[in-house]
Design a protein around this motif. Structure first.
Motif, PDB file in Angstrom:
ATOM      1  N   ASN A  15      39.380  32.613  45.140  1.00  0.00           N
ATOM      2  CA  ASN A  15      39.899  32.820  43.778  1.00  0.00           C
ATOM      3  C   ASN A  15      39.768  31.560  42.934  1.00  0.00           C
ATOM      4  N   ASP A  16      40.127  30.424  43.516  1.00  0.00           N
ATOM      5  CA  ASP A  16      40.044  29.158  42.775  1.00  0.00           C
ATOM      6  C   ASP A  16      38.591  28.809  42.445  1.00  0.00           C
ATOM      7  N   TYR A 198      34.957  41.357  45.026  1.00  0.00           N
ATOM      8  CA  TYR A 198      35.571  42.578  44.478  1.00  0.00           C
ATOM      9  C   TYR A 198      37.006  42.323  44.033  1.00  0.00           C
ATOM     10  N   ASP A 199      37.781  41.651  44.868  1.00  0.00           N
ATOM     11  CA  ASP A 199      39.183  41.360  44.524  1.00  0.00           C
ATOM     12  C   ASP A 199      39.273  40.523  43.256  1.00  0.00           C
ATOM     13  N   LEU A 277      33.920  50.008  51.791  1.00  0.00           N
ATOM     14  CA  LEU A 277      34.249  48.591  51.947  1.00  0.00           C
ATOM     15  C   LEU A 277      35.684  48.274  51.584  1.00  0.00           C
ATOM     16  N   TYR A 278      36.227  49.025  50.663  1.00  0.00           N
ATOM     17  CA  TYR A 278      37.441  48.574  50.003  1.00  0.00           C
ATOM     18  C   TYR A 278      38.688  49.325  50.443  1.00  0.00           C
ATOM     19  N   ASN A 279      38.508  50.445  51.169  1.00  0.00           N
ATOM     20  CA  ASN A 279      39.633  51.187  51.727  1.00  0.00           C
ATOM     21  C   ASN A 279      40.692  51.488  50.668  1.00  0.00           C
ATOM     22  N   CYS A 286      33.424  47.406  39.747  1.00  0.00           N
ATOM     23  CA  CYS A 286      33.295  46.058  39.195  1.00  0.00           C
ATOM     24  C   CYS A 286      32.302  45.181  39.947  1.00  0.00           C
ATOM     25  N   LEU A 287      31.738  45.659  41.051  1.00  0.00           N
ATOM     26  CA  LEU A 287      30.871  44.826  41.878  1.00  0.00           C
ATOM     27  C   LEU A 287      29.484  45.447  42.016  1.00  0.00           C
TER      28      LEU A 287
END
Length: 360
Positions: A15-16, A198-199, A277-279, A286-287
């Motif tokens: 994230n950073d 993705y997140d 992938l994302y469950n 977005c990806l």
């Protein structure tokens, strides 16, 4: 340290890293009439047996020159263009001088963007042939943002220990002619990279386009996800269809089921990663991933043109005629060559971006 603590550290680093990269990248306006094509992971070498680019080099050059350059597209190379962890830059530029001349034609027209990946990180911010090599690109479209970067930036290992990886490739993998498989053929690493991007993208409400994993993604869905979606849509359509239409749907369902079973059998040792992938019950589109230029039968790319985004597949009919026989896919021949362009997925850009805003 527990697995949960490691995962939290990894999430924080990702994230950073992506936040710094995103906010330090100046947006470039994208108009409805603008045209961009995005390729990633060329891994250009010295032309020898360990050069992964060799198999599709001729197709790539012809596609760039006769289709995208001629049609007024801007070219975005999204990382791992040169395989600098195995070969000297001078040897690469000498071997593929014709490819660089095509790059220069895009650049002279003001339509060239070159970004780095983990395999060519050493030339970041350098000026080569009159163009700057950057880390990321942001396109601004009607107030929304498209964030283009290679994808290795989510990994502390690649950001901090990339030189060690390069030495391993140069002095062990290259002499043994081992190909570039460190992420693209490791389903767990690939899954982790995609999940982290993705997140970040769903939280920031932006559309991200990466490379790195060599796996094409469209609206956050892999080929397995897309096949499941298509099967569901065909099953919903079937009850209301006429006799001729039902016959066509049955043929399509049989073909998609066969493709899905083949993919699942290939990935059987890593069955945890064959499902979505994302469950999540609601996947945010977005990806995206443009795939790579190293396919055994062809090349994948993403196009942004005339307000639409497309995942396209360029293939050589001498190696595969699969999509020439597929009535659900329209294939366009490149002049009189053996190369064809198939549109695998496409959607309106404003529709994709509005779904990202509304679903997050």
């Amino acid at each position: 340290m527990t697995a949960a603590q490691i995962a939290r550290q990894q999430q924080t680093f990702s994230n950073d890293s992506l936040s710094r990269l995103y906010h330090s990248t100046v947006p470039v306006p994208l108009g409805v009439e603008d045209r961009y094509v995005i390729f990633a992971d060329l891994h250009m070498g010295d032309g020898g047996k360990a050069d992964d680019f060799l198999i599709n080099a001729g197709m790539f050059a012809q596609v760039l020159q006769e289709h995208y350059l001629a049609a007024g597209y801007s070219l975005i190379l999204n990382g791992d263009v040169e395989e600098l962890q195995r070969f000297p830059l001078a040897a690469i530029r000498t071997q593929w001088s014709g490819i660089y001349r095509i790059f220069n034609r895009f650049n002279r027209a003001g339509r060239f963007f070159k970004l780095v990946g983990n395999h060519d990180m050493s030339i970041v911010n350098a000026r080569l042939g009159g163009y700057r090599v950057g880390q990321a690109l942001r396109l601004s479209y009607n107030g929304d943002n498209i964030f283009i970067f290679h994808g290795h930036q989510v990994s502390r290992w690649f950001m901090q220990h990339n030189r060690f990886v390069g030495l391993t490739l140069k002095y062990i993998a290259t002499p043994l002619r081992i190909k570039n498989y460190e992420v693209s053929h490791n389903s767990r690493k690939r899954f982790n990279t995609e999940r982290l991007v993705y997140d970040f993208s769903s939280r920031e409400r932006l559309l991200s386009i990466i490379g790195h994993t060599h796996r094409p993604l469209f609206e956050s869905m892999s080929k397995v996800d897309s096949l499941k979606f298509e099967l569901e849509q065909l099953c919903r359509t079937y009850p209301q269809a006429g006799a001729d239409e039902r016959s066509r749907i049955e043929t399509q369902i049989a073909r998609y089921r066969g493709e899905l079973l083949d993919l699942q059998q290939k990935r059987a040792p890593n069955r945890d990663h064959t499902s979505s992938l994302y469950n999540e019950h609601l996947v945010v589109p977005c990806l995206f991933n443009s795939g790579c230029v190293l396919g055994k039968r062809g090349i994948t790319a993403l196009e942004i043109a005339n307000g639409r985004i497309r995942l396209v597949y360029w293939f050589d009919r001498e190696r595969s005629s699969k999509y020439l026989d597929d009535l659900s896919v329209t294939s366009q021949q490149l002049g009189t060559s053996d190369y064809y362009r198939a549109v695998m997925q496409q959607d309106r850009l404003d529709y994709v971006l509005s779904r990202i805003r509304l679903l997050t």
